[in-house]
Structures are given as C-alpha cells and as structure tokens.
Scaffold this motif. Structure first.
Motif, PDB file in Angstrom:
ATOM      1  N   LEU A 125      49.741  37.218  31.625  1.00 38.45           N
ATOM      2  CA  LEU A 125      49.541  38.133  32.743  1.00 38.45           C
ATOM      3  C   LEU A 125      48.071  38.494  32.908  1.00 38.45           C
ATOM      4  O   LEU A 125      47.538  38.481  34.038  1.00 38.45           O
ATOM      5  CB  LEU A 125      50.390  39.391  32.533  1.00 38.45           C
ATOM      6  CG  LEU A 125      50.296  40.455  33.641  1.00 38.45           C
ATOM      7  CD1 LEU A 125      50.778  39.881  34.987  1.00 38.45           C
ATOM      8  CD2 LEU A 125      51.127  41.681  33.252  1.00 38.45           C
ATOM      9  N   ILE A 126      47.393  38.776  31.837  1.00 35.98           N
ATOM     10  CA  ILE A 126      45.977  39.128  31.903  1.00 35.98           C
ATOM     11  C   ILE A 126      45.165  37.925  32.391  1.00 35.98           C
ATOM     12  O   ILE A 126      44.232  38.050  33.203  1.00 35.98           O
ATOM     13  CB  ILE A 126      45.480  39.602  30.520  1.00 35.98           C
ATOM     14  CG1 ILE A 126      46.167  40.915  30.146  1.00 35.98           C
ATOM     15  CG2 ILE A 126      43.971  39.773  30.513  1.00 35.98           C
ATOM     16  CD1 ILE A 126      45.874  41.377  28.738  1.00 35.98           C
ATOM     17  N   TRP A 127      45.555  36.746  31.956  1.00 36.65           N
ATOM     18  CA  TRP A 127      44.815  35.552  32.361  1.00 36.65           C
ATOM     19  C   TRP A 127      44.966  35.283  33.855  1.00 36.65           C
ATOM     20  O   TRP A 127      44.010  34.923  34.549  1.00 36.65           O
ATOM     21  CB  TRP A 127      45.324  34.354  31.556  1.00 36.65           C
ATOM     22  CG  TRP A 127      44.593  33.089  31.861  1.00 36.65           C
ATOM     23  CD1 TRP A 127      43.368  32.711  31.471  1.00 36.65           C
ATOM     24  CD2 TRP A 127      45.103  32.027  32.683  1.00 36.65           C
ATOM     25  NE1 TRP A 127      43.044  31.478  31.957  1.00 36.65           N
ATOM     26  CE2 TRP A 127      44.113  31.029  32.726  1.00 36.65           C
ATOM     27  CE3 TRP A 127      46.303  31.841  33.381  1.00 36.65           C
ATOM     28  CZ2 TRP A 127      44.276  29.853  33.454  1.00 36.65           C
ATOM     29  CZ3 TRP A 127      46.443  30.655  34.078  1.00 36.65           C
ATOM     30  CH2 TRP A 127      45.436  29.671  34.116  1.00 36.65           C
ATOM     31  N   LYS A 128      46.192  35.462  34.390  1.00 32.69           N
ATOM     32  CA  LYS A 128      46.422  35.260  35.825  1.00 32.69           C
ATOM     33  C   LYS A 128      45.629  36.261  36.684  1.00 32.69           C
ATOM     34  O   LYS A 128      45.060  35.903  37.720  1.00 32.69           O
ATOM     35  CB  LYS A 128      47.908  35.374  36.153  1.00 32.69           C
ATOM     36  CG  LYS A 128      48.706  34.159  35.695  1.00 32.69           C
ATOM     37  CD  LYS A 128      50.172  34.308  36.092  1.00 32.69           C
ATOM     38  CE  LYS A 128      50.948  33.058  35.710  1.00 32.69           C
ATOM     39  NZ  LYS A 128      52.372  33.140  36.116  1.00 32.69           N
ATOM     40  N   LYS A 129      45.607  37.521  36.285  1.00 28.71           N
ATOM     41  CA  LYS A 129      44.850  38.516  37.024  1.00 28.71           C
ATOM     42  C   LYS A 129      43.364  38.175  37.033  1.00 28.71           C
ATOM     43  O   LYS A 129      42.673  38.329  38.033  1.00 28.71           O
ATOM     44  CB  LYS A 129      45.061  39.894  36.406  1.00 28.71           C
ATOM     45  CG  LYS A 129      46.441  40.457  36.698  1.00 28.71           C
ATOM     46  CD  LYS A 129      46.551  41.873  36.136  1.00 28.71           C
ATOM     47  CE  LYS A 129      47.910  42.468  36.464  1.00 28.71           C
ATOM     48  NZ  LYS A 129      48.034  43.861  35.962  1.00 28.71           N
ATOM     49  N   TRP A 130      42.909  37.678  35.928  1.00 34.01           N
ATOM     50  CA  TRP A 130      41.492  37.331  35.856  1.00 34.01           C
ATOM     51  C   TRP A 130      41.186  36.146  36.751  1.00 34.01           C
ATOM     52  O   TRP A 130      40.178  36.112  37.441  1.00 34.01           O
ATOM     53  CB  TRP A 130      41.141  37.005  34.398  1.00 34.01           C
ATOM     54  CG  TRP A 130      39.704  36.619  34.227  1.00 34.01           C
ATOM     55  CD1 TRP A 130      38.626  37.415  34.175  1.00 34.01           C
ATOM     56  CD2 TRP A 130      39.235  35.274  34.087  1.00 34.01           C
ATOM     57  NE1 TRP A 130      37.487  36.707  34.008  1.00 34.01           N
ATOM     58  CE2 TRP A 130      37.846  35.360  33.944  1.00 34.01           C
ATOM     59  CE3 TRP A 130      39.881  34.035  34.069  1.00 34.01           C
ATOM     60  CZ2 TRP A 130      37.059  34.229  33.810  1.00 34.01           C
ATOM     61  CZ3 TRP A 130      39.075  32.933  33.909  1.00 34.01           C
ATOM     62  CH2 TRP A 130      37.673  33.014  33.776  1.00 34.01           C
ATOM     63  N   ARG A 131      42.097  35.151  36.876  1.00 34.19           N
ATOM     64  CA  ARG A 131      41.915  34.002  37.744  1.00 34.19           C
ATOM     65  C   ARG A 131      41.929  34.425  39.207  1.00 34.19           C
ATOM     66  O   ARG A 131      41.130  33.935  40.040  1.00 34.19           O
ATOM     67  CB  ARG A 131      42.990  32.970  37.485  1.00 34.19           C
ATOM     68  CG  ARG A 131      42.852  32.245  36.144  1.00 34.19           C
ATOM     69  CD  ARG A 131      41.652  31.326  36.141  1.00 34.19           C
ATOM     70  NE  ARG A 131      41.693  30.359  37.201  1.00 34.19           N
ATOM     71  CZ  ARG A 131      42.285  29.150  37.122  1.00 34.19           C
ATOM     72  NH1 ARG A 131      42.863  28.781  35.976  1.00 34.19           N
ATOM     73  NH2 ARG A 131      42.250  28.313  38.149  1.00 34.19           N
ATOM     74  N   ASN A 132      42.851  35.323  39.560  1.00 30.14           N
ATOM     75  CA  ASN A 132      42.922  35.772  40.940  1.00 30.14           C
ATOM     76  C   ASN A 132      41.656  36.499  41.349  1.00 30.14           C
ATOM     77  O   ASN A 132      41.155  36.355  42.478  1.00 30.14           O
ATOM     78  CB  ASN A 132      44.128  36.668  41.156  1.00 30.14           C
ATOM     79  CG  ASN A 132      45.447  35.914  41.035  1.00 30.14           C
ATOM     80  OD1 ASN A 132      45.486  34.685  41.296  1.00 30.14           O
ATOM     81  ND2 ASN A 132      46.490  36.596  40.652  1.00 30.14           N
ATOM     82  N   ARG A 133      41.130  37.278  40.481  1.00 28.54           N
ATOM     83  CA  ARG A 133      39.875  38.001  40.769  1.00 28.54           C
ATOM     84  C   ARG A 133      38.730  37.004  40.949  1.00 28.54           C
ATOM     85  O   ARG A 133      37.865  37.194  41.811  1.00 28.54           O
ATOM     86  CB  ARG A 133      39.599  38.983  39.635  1.00 28.54           C
ATOM     87  CG  ARG A 133      38.363  39.837  39.919  1.00 28.54           C
ATOM     88  CD  ARG A 133      38.146  40.784  38.749  1.00 28.54           C
ATOM     89  NE  ARG A 133      39.289  41.676  38.603  1.00 28.54           N
ATOM     90  CZ  ARG A 133      39.412  42.570  37.622  1.00 28.54           C
ATOM     91  NH1 ARG A 133      38.442  42.661  36.703  1.00 28.54           N
ATOM     92  NH2 ARG A 133      40.463  43.336  37.555  1.00 28.54           N
TER      93      ARG A 133
END
Length: 296
Positions: free
Chosen positions: A284-292
């Motif tokens: 989850l943290i990795w996906k949020k970082w990619r979206n940003r």
C-alpha cells in the motif's frame, strides 16, 4: 724372770693380733656397707637408638627402614602370577550356549561375578565375567574353546607380581616392628607432648599397615582366582521384512524423513506470520508513492 718375759710377750702378741683382726673386720664391714650404698644407686643402661624418648630424636629417624629383617633373610619366595583372559565366541543359540557355560563353570569350581545381555536388531550378545581357581584356568579356557562355537577372538595374559608382593611384605613386616617399638615407647613416655607425638606416629603406621595388608589381600585374590571375560555372540538372520538395512526399510525411512522435512518447513513458514501481515502495508505504501510520482 725369763718365764715372765715370755708370758708378757705372748699376751702382747695376742692383743695385737686381735686388734689387727678387729681392724680388718671393721674395714671389711665398711667396704661391704659401701658396696651396698653403691648398689642402691640406679645406673641406667644407655638405650639403643630405637628406644630413645621421642623428644630426643626425630620421627624420620624412627621411620627409617631397617637394613635387614627376618623376612629378607629367612623367607622362601613363592611365585605370584595373575592370569587374565578375554574370549569371544560366536554361537548358534544363545540360550543353549548359556546352559553350557553354567555346566562348564560348575565343573571347574568357578563362579560368575557379573553377567550382561544385549539384544539388538542385528545380533545378540551375552557377557560374563568369570572367576576361576588359578589351577583350573587353562582347563576352563579349553572347555569353552572346544565345541561351543567359532572363536572370534582370544587373549590370555599373565602378570608376574612376585617382586611387588615381596616388596610389600618386607615393608609390612618392618612397619609392624616399628609399631611395637612405638608402643613400648608410649608405655614409657613421661610427658604429654611425647605421648601425643608417639600416638600420631602409631596412627600413621597403623594406616600404612592397613593399606599394605589390603594390597596383599588383593594380590592374593587375583592370584588365587583368575578372571575370564567371556562373550557369546549370535548374529541374527536378516530379511527384507525385518532388516533395517534392506531396500524396503530404506525407502520407508526416506519417505518418513521427507514428510518430516515438509512438516518442519510448513511449520517454519507459519512461524513467520507477523512478517506476512506487513506485506500488504508495504504494498500500500509503495502504490501511494508511485501515484504521487506520476502526478508530479
């Protein structure tokens, strides 16, 4: 007148002789009395070095071994030999061989000191420690060797302990002599200090005598009764159904070991369950970082 002079001369001579005799008797009496007085004085004979009071000599001087003893000069030395043996026999039937052992032991006036039995999937082993009179030792060995089975190993040893036995016997005799000397000294001791020192020496000698006598008894026992370590061995017949080194058993053992390894691996994975809970959070943290990163 002449007769009167002769009479007076005789009387004078008799009187002088009597006085001389009286003086001699007195002199002899005085000498006898002097002898009596001298005889009443106690003259102590100088003691030998072993009889000197303990305070006058050191304990080491008393404990020195004498140069000779009756045992050294007038003793016939008897040869002392200890015989021991080890015998391993392969037999066809352990129970039958055990009965034969009991019969042979009885016929040679021997006895079993210890007995032990091992039974494995490969073989059977019966162990005996046998004590036999020295004169019957060779006959016992021959009886076991002939007819009971196949000899796997045989070891006979003889140990001559005559020198040790003689040496201990001589020292023991000397210590007993010194013990009697110390006891005599104890009876004549005049001070408490001397008594205590003598008693301590007596105690040490008695301990040494007990040890020496025990050693002699042990040697006599080993000489009079020889020791034989006997093993009866029987190899079991191996089959595919019972032998643990056959293919079937090896396949079964391998399958069991594989299953146990799988179970151990599965349980090890389960033990990591706290780390599995962190995986969704990390994703989850990795996906949020990619979206940003894409928005920027």
């Amino acid at each position: 007148m002449k007769n009167l002079f002769i009479a007076l001369s005789f009387i004078t001579f008799f009187h002088c002789s009597k006085s001389a005799n009286s003086h001699e008797v007195k002199t002899n009496l005085i000498e006898i009395q002097d002898d009596k007085v001298d005889a009443s004085v106690v003259f102590e004979v100088p003691p030998s070095p072993k009889e000197v009071p303990i305070s006058g000599i050191s304990a080491k001087a008393v404990n020195t071994e004498p140069k000779s003893s009756p045992l050294q000069s007038n003793t016939i030395i008897v040869k002392k030999v200890i015989k021991n043996g080890d015998l391993d026999i392969q037999v066809g039937d352990i129970k039958k061989a055990h009965q034969q052992v009991n019969e042979i032991i009885k016929s040679y006036n021997a006895y079993i000191q210890t007995e032990r039995f091992n039974n494995t999937d490969i073989d059977e082993r019966q162990f005996f420690t046998i004590r036999v009179p020295h004169k019957n030792f060779d006959g016992l060995i021959n009886s076991f060797s002939n007819g009971m089975g196949s000899i796997l190993s045989k070891n006979i040893a003889s140990d001559d302990v005559t020198e040790e036995y003689t040496d201990v016997s001589i020292k023991l005799a000397n210590k007993k002599i010194y013990l009697e000397k110390y006891r005599d000294m104890l009876r004549n001791a005049k001070t408490t200090k001397d008594m205590l020192e003598i008693q301590e020496n007596i105690r040490e000698l008695e301990d040494e005598i007990d040890v020496a006598e025990g050693r002699l008894r042990f040697i006599d026992d080993r000489v009079n009764y020889s020791t034989l370590n006997l093993m009866l061995y029987k190899e079991k017949v191996r089959s595919s159904a019972t032998s643990k080194i056959g293919f079937g058993n090896r396949f079964g053992d391998s399958f069991t070991e594989g299953w146990n390894s799988f179970v151990a691996f599965f349980l090890g994975i389960i033990s990591l369950w706290p780390f599995f809970l962190l995986i969704p959070l990390v994703i989850l943290i990795w996906k949020k970082w990619r979206n940003r990163e894409k928005k920027e």
